[in-house]
Design a protein around this motif. Structure first.
Motif, PDB file in Angstrom:
ATOM      1  N   HIS A  82       0.927  -1.260   0.086  1.00 19.83           N
ATOM      2  CA  HIS A  82       0.321   0.083   0.080  1.00 19.83           C
ATOM      3  C   HIS A  82       0.898   1.213  -0.039  1.00 19.83           C
ATOM      4  N   GLU A 112       1.955   3.656   2.988  1.00 22.25           N
ATOM      5  CA  GLU A 112       2.361   2.682   4.177  1.00 22.25           C
ATOM      6  C   GLU A 112       3.709   2.421   4.262  1.00 22.25           C
ATOM      7  N   ARG A 141      -2.695   4.623  -1.221  1.00 24.02           N
ATOM      8  CA  ARG A 141      -2.875   3.151  -0.829  1.00 24.02           C
ATOM      9  C   ARG A 141      -2.938   2.202  -2.087  1.00 24.02           C
ATOM     10  N   HIS A 198       3.071  -3.487   6.630  1.00 27.13           N
ATOM     11  CA  HIS A 198       2.045  -2.613   6.250  1.00 27.13           C
ATOM     12  C   HIS A 198       1.914  -1.509   7.382  1.00 27.13           C
ATOM     13  N   ASP A 199       1.041  -0.360   7.327  1.00 27.73           N
ATOM     14  CA  ASP A 199       0.886   0.647   8.140  1.00 27.73           C
ATOM     15  C   ASP A 199      -0.696   0.307   8.518  1.00 27.73           C
TER      16      ASP A 199
HETATM   17 ZN    ZN Z   1      -1.727  -2.087   4.270  1.00 27.41          ZN
END
Ligand code: ZN
Length: 485
Positions: free
Chosen positions: A102, A105, A151, A190-191
């Motif tokens: 994403h 992130e 994203r 990820h974030d």
């Molecule tokens: Zn993510």
């Protein structure tokens, strides 16, 4: 008898080895934490960065490594930006890590630079790992999204819902790498939003971990079990220095996601979500947590330490819950149609590019209202039943800095003003000054409704005598100085 002695000696030897390894593991983690500033790549310290610059740094780290790492340009995004695969070691156990699937992130992408830099610096350590593991890293899997800090990829597809259809070049690339390498372990980095908490503990979920399910029943086979044990390892590593900040991500099976499918395809897969932490807008402290987690996991895998970790510990980690605000204002009185009532306000920020300021700004607004007694915040303020009103907007739109400078903000605040509309030059204005907080460059506040929910976080708090005691300016509480008579 002789056989028994040999057997016993062998067991003692194994025990001794694992004790030595556990000890050096502890020392390693302490060093990673204490001396992180030596290993951190300091050229980038913000979550938004130029990915060209990122690749320059990455390339120079590969050159510096003198063959410890190699880099292959083997993928292209939809817009033909390069996606690299970095390799380290030629051991039997294969580990694959990828970040920024994403595009917005980026925390782990920066931690991966630190990981490479660390192994470059610690030649002996790197040498000892090389014949045990093979590490494969894909930093920034979604460069088109990353370029815009968005994203999705250029096709507007969420790559993490494309594991089955494979309509994105980035998703196809990741699948191909998986099929070619067949990693034993996979780290999906990820974030998440900063408004997650560690269950109802009142702590922010700086890190949320998941060993994704591979079926709707959420069964645990050997592959998933190993992933769970690595999650336990990571939790222990991080919470040694940051107690109570690790949450467990919801393990509902998502048949379209990569993590869930990696698990299904036979790689023990660990999802690491970087959330929010105190005073860490740029997520540099969480970047450090990622660094600890990633090197710690690699070591634990190389020396098979994780296999003694108890899977029950994983299920005891509190769940990742959306119960956190940037500012929680407790016990305010609202008056509506002459009726007064007590509420709490949950305030969160979102980021918006301000073209007049030529930078991203944080805009705070009220995202929840009511009894928020089971929620927490990075900042909490008890208003002790002061009455809340929407702050006033200075009537005149200013276009010149000299006009702005003449304003007496202290007086304005006392009169209940929280917002000034200014559409002039920003060069001379100090960032983060009180004035800057009060300045809006758009006339949007004029159109704002009388509702508090959804309103920008610009309010006044008054006492029973109608004195303004505090003002809230873009999510900051400011105490009003009172002249004593
Ligand atoms: Zn993510």
């Amino acid at each position: 008898m002789k056989l028994l002695i040999i057997f016993t000696l062998l067991i003692m030897r194994i025990n001794l080895f694992s004790q030595i390894n556990e000890k050096s593991f502890k020392d390693l983690i302490t060093d990673l934490y204490s001396n992180y500033s030596r290993y951190k790549i300091k050229q980038i310290q913000t979550k938004r960065f130029d990915i060209q610059f990122y690749h320059q740094i990455l390339d120079s780290l590969i050159v510096e490594s003198k063959g410890i790492f190699s880099s292959e340009l083997i993928g292209k995004s939809f817009k033909k930006q390069e996606i690299k695969l970095i390799r380290f070691g030629d051991g039997k156990t294969k580990i694959l890590m990828w970040s920024q699937m994403h595009g917005d992130e980026s925390t782990a992408s920066l931690a991966l630079l630190d990981v490479i830099n660390y192994l470059n610096q610690k030649k002996e350590f790197a040498e000892s790992l090389r014949n045990k593991i093979s590490l494969y890293i894909i930093p920034i899997l979604n460069p088109d999204g990353a370029k815009k800090f968005e994203r999705r990829n250029y096709q507007e597809i969420d790559i993490n819902r494309d594991a089955l259809r494979l309509q994105t070049p980035e998703g196809r690339f990741l699948k191909k790498i998986r099929d070619d390498i067949q990693p034993d372990f996979a780290f999906n980095l990820h974030d998440q939003y900063s408004n997650y908490s560690v269950g109802k503990t009142g702590k922010p979920a700086a890190i949320a971990l998941l060993a994704p399910a591979y079926d709707y029943e959420r069964n645990i086979n050997e592959v998933r079990k190993r992933a769970i044990q690595i999650c336990v390892e990571i939790k222990d590593i991080i919470e040694k220095f940051y107690p109570g900040v690790v949450a467990r991500y919801d393990d509902e099976f998502e048949p379209r996601a990569f993590g869930d499918n990696f698990q299904k395809w036979g790689s023990s897969t660990i999802l690491i979500e970087s959330g929010g932490y105190f005073n860490d807008f740029e997520k540099q402290e969480i970047r450090k947590m990622n660094f600890l987690a990633l090197i710690g996991s690699v070591y634990s895998i190389a020396y098979n330490l994780f296999s003694t970790r108890l899977i029950d510990t994983y299920f005891e980690i509190p769940e990742n819950e959306r119960r956190f605000f940037d500012l929680l204002v407790k016990n305010v009185i609202i008056e509506k149609d002459s009726v007064e009532y007590l509420v709490d306000l949950g305030i969160s920020y979102s980021e918006k590019f301000d073209s007049l300021r030529n930078r991203y700004i944080k805009e705070y607004s009220v995202t929840d209202i009511g009894d928020l007694s089971t929620f927490s915040g990075f900042d909490t303020f008890d208003a002790q039943k002061l009455k809340i009103e929407i702050g006033k907007i200075y009537e005149k739109v200013l276009t010149d800095y000299s006009q702005l400078k003449k304003l007496k903000t202290d007086d304005l605040m006392k009169q209940g003003y929280t917002t000034i509309i200014y559409q002039g030059n920003f060069e001379s204005i100090e960032e983060n000054s009180l004035l800057d907080l009060m300045i809006s460059t758009t006339k949007y506040p004029l159109r704002e409704s009388k509702n508090i929910l959804g309103h920008s976080a610009n309010f006044i708090l008054k006492d029973r005598e109608s004195n303004v005691r505090y003002i809230i300016v873009n999510g900051k509480i400011i105490k009003i100085k009172r002249i004593e008579h």
